[in-house]
Motif scaffolding. Structure first.
Motif, short mmCIF file in Angstrom:
data_model
loop_
_atom_site.label_atom_id
_atom_site.label_comp_id
_atom_site.label_asym_id
_atom_site.label_seq_id
_atom_site.Cartn_x
_atom_site.Cartn_y
_atom_site.Cartn_z
N TYR A 4 11.12 15.53 48.11
CA TYR A 4 10.09 16.32 47.37
C TYR A 4 8.84 15.43 46.73
CZ TYR A 4 7.98 18.99 43.53
OH TYR A 4 7.02 19.42 42.48
N ARG A 5 7.55 15.64 46.99
CA ARG A 5 6.37 15.01 46.30
C ARG A 5 5.51 16.01 45.72
NH1 ARG A 5 3.55 11.87 50.93
NH2 ARG A 5 2.24 10.90 48.96
N LEU A 6 4.71 15.66 44.70
CA LEU A 6 3.91 16.58 44.19
C LEU A 6 2.60 15.64 44.53
CD1 LEU A 6 2.86 18.92 42.39
CD2 LEU A 6 3.15 17.62 40.49
N LEU A 7 1.53 15.98 45.33
CA LEU A 7 0.51 15.47 45.53
C LEU A 7 -0.73 15.91 44.72
CD1 LEU A 7 0.61 15.83 49.41
CD2 LEU A 7 1.25 13.72 47.98
N THR A 8 -1.36 14.82 43.93
CA THR A 8 -2.44 15.30 42.91
C THR A 8 -3.75 14.86 43.30
OG1 THR A 8 -1.71 13.65 41.31
CG2 THR A 8 -0.56 15.94 41.24
N GLU A 9 -4.71 15.34 42.64
CA GLU A 9 -6.10 14.51 43.16
C GLU A 9 -7.15 15.38 42.45
OE1 GLU A 9 -8.27 12.01 43.94
OE2 GLU A 9 -6.72 11.78 45.24
N ASP A 10 -8.45 15.01 42.10
CA ASP A 10 -9.46 15.65 41.86
C ASP A 10 -9.82 16.47 43.01
OD1 ASP A 10 -9.61 14.05 39.65
OD2 ASP A 10 -11.63 13.04 40.26
N ASP A 11 -10.44 17.67 42.62
CA ASP A 11 -10.74 18.96 43.31
C ASP A 11 -11.95 18.47 44.36
OD1 ASP A 11 -10.98 21.22 44.54
OD2 ASP A 11 -11.74 22.32 42.83
N SER A 13 -12.75 16.68 48.38
CA SER A 13 -12.14 16.69 49.86
C SER A 13 -11.00 15.85 49.82
CB SER A 13 -13.30 16.43 51.15
OG SER A 13 -13.94 15.43 50.60
N ALA A 14 -11.09 14.91 49.14
CA ALA A 14 -9.78 13.92 49.06
C ALA A 14 -8.57 14.55 48.88
CB ALA A 14 -10.16 12.80 48.00
N PHE A 15 -8.54 15.42 48.03
CA PHE A 15 -7.30 16.46 47.85
C PHE A 15 -6.83 17.07 49.42
CE2 PHE A 15 -4.91 20.46 47.03
CZ PHE A 15 -3.85 19.77 46.44
N CYS A 16 -7.80 17.41 50.09
CA CYS A 16 -7.58 18.27 50.97
C CYS A 16 -7.00 17.11 52.28
CB CYS A 16 -8.65 19.07 51.75
SG CYS A 16 -9.42 20.25 50.62
N HIS A 17 -7.64 15.94 52.26
CA HIS A 17 -7.26 14.79 53.29
C HIS A 17 -5.86 14.48 52.69
CE1 HIS A 17 -11.00 14.61 55.42
NE2 HIS A 17 -11.57 14.70 54.54
N LYS A 18 -5.52 14.45 51.59
CA LYS A 18 -4.16 13.82 51.22
C LYS A 18 -3.07 14.64 51.50
CE LYS A 18 -3.60 11.78 46.97
NZ LYS A 18 -3.36 11.43 45.81
N VAL A 19 -3.21 16.04 51.41
CA VAL A 19 -2.61 17.23 51.82
C VAL A 19 -2.37 17.06 53.26
CG1 VAL A 19 -1.87 19.67 51.90
CG2 VAL A 19 -2.47 18.64 49.90
N GLY A 42 -13.36 15.94 32.38
CA GLY A 42 -14.57 17.06 32.81
C GLY A 42 -14.45 17.41 34.28
N VAL A 43 -13.16 17.41 34.75
CA VAL A 43 -13.13 17.59 36.33
C VAL A 43 -11.96 18.76 36.41
CG1 VAL A 43 -14.29 15.60 36.99
CG2 VAL A 43 -11.78 15.77 37.04
N MET A 44 -11.89 19.15 37.52
CA MET A 44 -10.85 20.15 37.94
C MET A 44 -9.85 19.35 38.71
SD MET A 44 -11.04 23.26 36.77
CE MET A 44 -9.73 24.19 37.89
N ARG A 45 -8.49 19.44 38.64
CA ARG A 45 -7.48 18.67 39.36
C ARG A 45 -6.78 19.41 40.08
NH1 ARG A 45 -7.04 13.18 39.86
NH2 ARG A 45 -4.69 13.54 39.45
N CYS A 46 -6.15 19.10 41.24
CA CYS A 46 -5.41 20.01 42.29
C CYS A 46 -3.86 19.33 42.20
CB CYS A 46 -6.05 19.95 43.63
SG CYS A 46 -7.69 20.85 43.63
N ALA A 47 -3.08 20.02 42.52
CA ALA A 47 -1.85 19.63 42.83
C ALA A 47 -1.07 20.58 43.88
CB ALA A 47 -0.64 19.75 41.70
N GLN A 48 -0.24 20.01 44.85
CA GLN A 48 0.46 20.44 45.97
C GLN A 48 1.72 19.98 46.21
OE1 GLN A 48 -0.34 23.50 48.13
NE2 GLN A 48 1.77 23.07 48.18
#
Length: 67
Positions: A4-11, A13-19, A42-48
């Protein structure tokens, strides 16, 4: 064993590339992505979450990103 991994990144294209990179290495999406506002920066963060079935036994020194 299932990893199991939880990928996180600022919102960005880097997040999309990581996933996408994880998917190309055989990981599968686990659940829906989540978003949260990082008020300190002051940024949105994403996790998958992603999972992958591998051979062997779990040990804490396992480098999940290299699987």
């Amino acid at each position: 064993m299932q990893l199991y991994r939880l990928l996180t990144e600022d919102d960005t294209s880097a997040f999309c590339h990581k996933v996408s990179l994880a998917l190309s290495k055989g990981w599968s999406l686990y659940g829906d992505p989540t978003y949260a506002f990082d008020a300190a920066r002051g940024v949105m963060r994403c996790a998958q979450a992603v999972v992958k079935e591998v051979e062997g036994d779990y040990h804490p020194d396992l480098k999940l990103g290299e699987q």
